[in-house]
Design a protein around this motif. Sequence first.
Motif, PDB file in Angstrom:
ATOM      1  N   ASP A   1      -0.794  22.644   6.726  1.00 31.39           N
ATOM      2  CA  ASP A   1      -1.268  21.277   6.968  1.00 31.39           C
ATOM      3  C   ASP A   1      -1.209  20.452   5.689  1.00 31.39           C
ATOM      4  O   ASP A   1      -0.839  19.278   5.718  1.00 31.39           O
ATOM      5  CB  ASP A   1      -2.707  21.294   7.497  1.00 31.39           C
ATOM      6  N   LEU A   2      -1.563  21.064   4.583  1.00 33.43           N
ATOM      7  CA  LEU A   2      -1.564  20.353   3.313  1.00 33.43           C
ATOM      8  C   LEU A   2      -0.145  20.000   2.875  1.00 33.43           C
ATOM      9  O   LEU A   2       0.077  18.948   2.267  1.00 33.43           O
ATOM     10  CB  LEU A   2      -2.256  21.188   2.227  1.00 33.43           C
ATOM     11  N   ALA A   3       0.819  20.837   3.196  1.00 35.86           N
ATOM     12  CA  ALA A   3       2.210  20.576   2.804  1.00 35.86           C
ATOM     13  C   ALA A   3       2.748  19.324   3.488  1.00 35.86           C
ATOM     14  O   ALA A   3       3.663  18.680   2.963  1.00 35.86           O
ATOM     15  CB  ALA A   3       3.083  21.778   3.128  1.00 35.86           C
TER      16      ALA A   3
ATOM     17  N   THR B   1       0.866  -1.172   0.000  1.00 37.26           N
ATOM     18  CA  THR B   1       0.000   0.000   0.000  1.00 37.26           C
ATOM     19  C   THR B   1       0.903   1.223   0.000  1.00 37.26           C
ATOM     20  O   THR B   1       1.808   1.318   0.819  1.00 37.26           O
ATOM     21  CB  THR B   1      -0.894  -0.027   1.254  1.00 37.26           C
ATOM     22  N   PHE B   2       0.684   2.151  -0.945  1.00 40.38           N
ATOM     23  CA  PHE B   2       1.598   3.265  -1.144  1.00 40.38           C
ATOM     24  C   PHE B   2       0.931   4.624  -0.976  1.00 40.38           C
ATOM     25  O   PHE B   2      -0.242   4.801  -1.301  1.00 40.38           O
ATOM     26  CB  PHE B   2       2.212   3.217  -2.551  1.00 40.38           C
ATOM     27  N   LEU B   3       1.753   5.571  -0.490  1.00 36.18           N
ATOM     28  CA  LEU B   3       1.347   6.960  -0.348  1.00 36.18           C
ATOM     29  C   LEU B   3       2.371   7.832  -1.070  1.00 36.18           C
ATOM     30  O   LEU B   3       3.538   7.469  -1.156  1.00 36.18           O
ATOM     31  CB  LEU B   3       1.320   7.369   1.128  1.00 36.18           C
ATOM     32  N   MET B   4       1.909   8.972  -1.555  1.00 38.03           N
ATOM     33  CA  MET B   4       2.785   9.926  -2.237  1.00 38.03           C
ATOM     34  C   MET B   4       2.745  11.249  -1.471  1.00 38.03           C
ATOM     35  O   MET B   4       1.659  11.768  -1.199  1.00 38.03           O
ATOM     36  CB  MET B   4       2.303  10.153  -3.669  1.00 38.03           C
ATOM     37  N   PRO B   5       3.918  11.801  -1.119  1.00 36.91           N
ATOM     38  CA  PRO B   5       3.926  13.120  -0.478  1.00 36.91           C
ATOM     39  C   PRO B   5       3.355  14.175  -1.421  1.00 36.91           C
ATOM     40  O   PRO B   5       3.631  14.166  -2.625  1.00 36.91           O
ATOM     41  CB  PRO B   5       5.404  13.388  -0.205  1.00 36.91           C
ATOM     42  N   LEU B   6       2.567  15.071  -0.893  1.00 35.26           N
ATOM     43  CA  LEU B   6       1.925  16.107  -1.705  1.00 35.26           C
ATOM     44  C   LEU B   6       2.824  17.322  -1.899  1.00 35.26           C
ATOM     45  O   LEU B   6       2.659  18.083  -2.856  1.00 35.26           O
ATOM     46  CB  LEU B   6       0.601  16.510  -1.049  1.00 35.26           C
ATOM     47  N   LYS B   7       3.796  17.505  -1.028  1.00 39.50           N
ATOM     48  CA  LYS B   7       4.648  18.692  -1.031  1.00 39.50           C
ATOM     49  C   LYS B   7       5.333  18.971  -2.387  1.00 39.50           C
ATOM     50  O   LYS B   7       5.329  20.120  -2.840  1.00 39.50           O
ATOM     51  CB  LYS B   7       5.696  18.573   0.079  1.00 39.50           C
ATOM     52  N   PRO B   8       5.917  17.978  -3.078  1.00 34.54           N
ATOM     53  CA  PRO B   8       6.563  18.287  -4.372  1.00 34.54           C
ATOM     54  C   PRO B   8       5.599  18.845  -5.413  1.00 34.54           C
ATOM     55  O   PRO B   8       5.967  19.699  -6.214  1.00 34.54           O
ATOM     56  CB  PRO B   8       7.128  16.946  -4.841  1.00 34.54           C
TER      57      PRO B   8
ATOM     58  N   GLU C   1       0.777  13.344   7.846  1.00 36.20           N
ATOM     59  CA  GLU C   1       1.962  12.568   8.212  1.00 36.20           C
ATOM     60  C   GLU C   1       2.039  12.281   9.715  1.00 36.20           C
ATOM     61  O   GLU C   1       2.598  11.272  10.123  1.00 36.20           O
ATOM     62  CB  GLU C   1       3.226  13.282   7.745  1.00 36.20           C
ATOM     63  N   ASP C   2       1.448  13.128  10.523  1.00 37.57           N
ATOM     64  CA  ASP C   2       1.477  12.893  11.973  1.00 37.57           C
ATOM     65  C   ASP C   2       0.523  11.775  12.408  1.00 37.57           C
ATOM     66  O   ASP C   2       0.505  11.378  13.565  1.00 37.57           O
ATOM     67  CB  ASP C   2       1.179  14.177  12.739  1.00 37.57           C
ATOM     68  N   GLY C   3      -0.281  11.255  11.474  1.00 38.60           N
ATOM     69  CA  GLY C   3      -1.183  10.152  11.770  1.00 38.60           C
ATOM     70  C   GLY C   3      -2.476  10.563  12.441  1.00 38.60           C
ATOM     71  O   GLY C   3      -3.252   9.717  12.875  1.00 38.60           O
ATOM     72  N   SER C   4      -2.751  11.851  12.526  1.00 39.93           N
ATOM     73  CA  SER C   4      -3.950  12.338  13.215  1.00 39.93           C
ATOM     74  C   SER C   4      -5.246  11.854  12.566  1.00 39.93           C
ATOM     75  O   SER C   4      -6.256  11.727  13.242  1.00 39.93           O
ATOM     76  CB  SER C   4      -3.936  13.862  13.303  1.00 39.93           C
ATOM     77  N   ASN C   5      -5.220  11.578  11.283  1.00 45.23           N
ATOM     78  CA  ASN C   5      -6.426  11.063  10.617  1.00 45.23           C
ATOM     79  C   ASN C   5      -6.168   9.679  10.017  1.00 45.23           C
ATOM     80  O   ASN C   5      -6.765   9.297   9.017  1.00 45.23           O
ATOM     81  CB  ASN C   5      -6.934  12.039   9.556  1.00 45.23           C
TER      82      ASN C   5
ATOM     83  N   VAL D   1      -1.394  32.970  -0.035  1.00 48.02           N
ATOM     84  CA  VAL D   1      -2.412  31.941   0.151  1.00 48.02           C
ATOM     85  C   VAL D   1      -2.264  31.307   1.531  1.00 48.02           C
ATOM     86  O   VAL D   1      -1.187  30.883   1.920  1.00 48.02           O
ATOM     87  CB  VAL D   1      -2.288  30.848  -0.944  1.00 48.02           C
ATOM     88  N   GLU D   2      -3.361  31.267   2.271  1.00 46.80           N
ATOM     89  CA  GLU D   2      -3.358  30.653   3.598  1.00 46.80           C
ATOM     90  C   GLU D   2      -4.329  29.477   3.688  1.00 46.80           C
ATOM     91  O   GLU D   2      -4.166  28.614   4.525  1.00 46.80           O
ATOM     92  CB  GLU D   2      -3.720  31.688   4.662  1.00 46.80           C
ATOM     93  N   LYS D   3      -5.331  29.482   2.827  1.00 46.82           N
ATOM     94  CA  LYS D   3      -6.353  28.436   2.885  1.00 46.82           C
ATOM     95  C   LYS D   3      -6.383  27.636   1.586  1.00 46.82           C
ATOM     96  O   LYS D   3      -6.120  28.156   0.512  1.00 46.82           O
ATOM     97  CB  LYS D   3      -7.717  29.047   3.139  1.00 46.82           C
ATOM     98  N   VAL D   4      -6.702  26.370   1.767  1.00 48.24           N
ATOM     99  CA  VAL D   4      -6.822  25.450   0.638  1.00 48.24           C
ATOM    100  C   VAL D   4      -8.168  24.748   0.778  1.00 48.24           C
ATOM    101  O   VAL D   4      -8.563  24.364   1.886  1.00 48.24           O
ATOM    102  CB  VAL D   4      -5.687  24.398   0.654  1.00 48.24           C
ATOM    103  N   TYR D   5      -8.840  24.581  -0.319  1.00 46.55           N
ATOM    104  CA  TYR D   5     -10.117  23.875  -0.321  1.00 46.55           C
ATOM    105  C   TYR D   5      -9.942  22.560  -1.067  1.00 46.55           C
ATOM    106  O   TYR D   5      -9.419  22.535  -2.183  1.00 46.55           O
ATOM    107  CB  TYR D   5     -11.210  24.720  -0.974  1.00 46.55           C
ATOM    108  N   LEU D   6     -10.365  21.489  -0.426  1.00 52.37           N
ATOM    109  CA  LEU D   6     -10.360  20.179  -1.062  1.00 52.37           C
ATOM    110  C   LEU D   6     -11.773  19.897  -1.544  1.00 52.37           C
ATOM    111  O   LEU D   6     -12.702  19.834  -0.738  1.00 52.37           O
ATOM    112  CB  LEU D   6      -9.924  19.094  -0.083  1.00 52.37           C
ATOM    113  N   GLU D   7     -11.928  19.756  -2.837  1.00 51.96           N
ATOM    114  CA  GLU D   7     -13.237  19.431  -3.381  1.00 51.96           C
ATOM    115  C   GLU D   7     -13.349  17.913  -3.414  1.00 51.96           C
ATOM    116  O   GLU D   7     -12.548  17.236  -4.056  1.00 51.96           O
ATOM    117  CB  GLU D   7     -13.390  20.028  -4.787  1.00 51.96           C
ATOM    118  N   THR D   8     -14.336  17.403  -2.687  1.00 47.32           N
ATOM    119  CA  THR D   8     -14.535  15.952  -2.609  1.00 47.32           C
ATOM    120  C   THR D   8     -15.918  15.597  -3.142  1.00 47.32           C
ATOM    121  O   THR D   8     -16.710  16.487  -3.468  1.00 47.32           O
ATOM    122  CB  THR D   8     -14.415  15.454  -1.150  1.00 47.32           C
ATOM    123  N   ASP D   9     -16.197  14.308  -3.187  1.00 43.82           N
ATOM    124  CA  ASP D   9     -17.508  13.864  -3.658  1.00 43.82           C
ATOM    125  C   ASP D   9     -18.617  14.179  -2.647  1.00 43.82           C
ATOM    126  O   ASP D   9     -19.788  14.047  -2.941  1.00 43.82           O
ATOM    127  CB  ASP D   9     -17.492  12.381  -4.016  1.00 43.82           C
ATOM    128  N   GLU D  10     -18.238  14.626  -1.446  1.00 41.16           N
ATOM    129  CA  GLU D  10     -19.227  14.996  -0.426  1.00 41.16           C
ATOM    130  C   GLU D  10     -19.281  16.502  -0.162  1.00 41.16           C
ATOM    131  O   GLU D  10     -19.934  16.946   0.764  1.00 41.16           O
ATOM    132  CB  GLU D  10     -18.922  14.277   0.886  1.00 41.16           C
TER     133      GLU D  10
END
Length: 164
Positions: free
Chosen positions: A120-122, A84-91, A146-150, A102-111
Amino acid sequence: MIVQIKGNVKYPITLDPTIWIFDDRKRTYDEVFNKAEAQKQAEEENELKRKSLRFDREVYQQKLNPPVNKSINRYEKERILKDTFLMPLKPFIHTSEPDSKVEKVYLETDEGQLELQTDDLAQALLLFSREGKPIKERGPVHLYFEDGSNKHDPIKGITKIIFE
């Protein structure tokens, strides 16, 4: 099966998680969240690489020009098909060059939309492969911090990352 990065960025980009399986930046789930087990696996992998290099030197001494494309050995192929693989989003964030204000980022999801801080996103990782298969259910990626909080409740169904 794509994710767009857009909004207040210099270069809007489209991510295709299906090709990340061949990317050297990918990290295994155990490597990120189960460090002791990952360390043991890394030691085994390093030992295998050392043996492989010694064999290559002995068998292919006459070869002066190494191949341009790194080929995948049997161990790596098995790992790709099972892990099972994950890719860092930072690059990818760095490549898109969001505006410094820019201070805020919006994630558009199916919900709907979720709001996050850019810092946090970095530090986020995108799960793109579970047990060697692309994420199809509420995919194409799931976002973990990365801290495992979610770790037990990732953000799923992401289709766009919008910097504002």
